[in-house]
Design an enzyme around this catalytic site. Structure first.
Site, short mmCIF file in Angstrom:
data_model
loop_
_atom_site.label_atom_id
_atom_site.label_comp_id
_atom_site.label_asym_id
_atom_site.label_seq_id
_atom_site.Cartn_x
_atom_site.Cartn_y
_atom_site.Cartn_z
N CYS A 68 0.92 -1.57 -0.08
CA CYS A 68 -0.07 -0.26 0.32
C CYS A 68 1.02 1.63 -0.14
O CYS A 68 2.03 1.87 0.99
CB CYS A 68 -0.46 0.17 0.84
N CYS A 71 0.02 3.96 3.35
CA CYS A 71 0.68 3.30 4.04
C CYS A 71 1.91 3.84 4.10
O CYS A 71 2.32 4.08 5.55
CB CYS A 71 0.67 1.90 4.30
#
Length: 143
Positions: A68, A71
């Protein structure tokens, strides 16, 4: 024995942290790890559940995955926020790819998602990457 309950993020042992001593000096009675070091710790689902259920100290969780992009962008900001709340709030990360049951257990629909726990229950949730100042403000408001 009085004090605040706090789960060691290294060994999973529930400890009692003395009310009259600085949180920064508290160590696990089993493994000796610092309990409130102001750093972000990677945890598994079992440790998260134990800490969220038992701890008297607020806990902020970042549900994330290694693939991600947002993230990865938020990781250093989450660490900065953790340092700014050292001794008052603990910050942990849970990899939802390595722990898929966590996504189901906590109904995670998108990542990154932060959840704040206090007193055995979830108090707030926020999805999306944020800078450290915004994370800190959200934590202060949520707990």
């Amino acid at each position: 024995m009085s004090g605040r309950k706090i789960t060691c993020l290294d060994c999973g042992q529930v400890n009692r942290m003395a009310q009259d001593k600085p949180a920064s000096t508290a160590k696990c009675g089993t493994c000796g790890a610092k309990l409130m070091d102001g750093k972000v710790h990677e945890v598994d689902l079992a440790t998260l559940q134990k800490a969220a259920r038992n701890d008297d100290v607020p806990l902020v969780v970042d549900f994330w995955a290694p693939w991600c992009g947002p993230c990865k962008m938020m990781a250093p900001e989450f660490s900065k926020a953790a340092a700014s709340h050292a001794g008052r709030v603990r910050f942990v990360k849970l990899n939802t790819e390595a722990e898929p049951a966590a996504g189901q257990r906590y109904n995670i629909r998108g990542i990154p998602t932060m959840a704040a726990f206090r007193g055995g229950s979830e108090k707030a949730r926020q999805s999306g990457a944020m800078p450290a100042a915004q994370i800190s403000a959200w934590v202060t408001q949520s707990i």
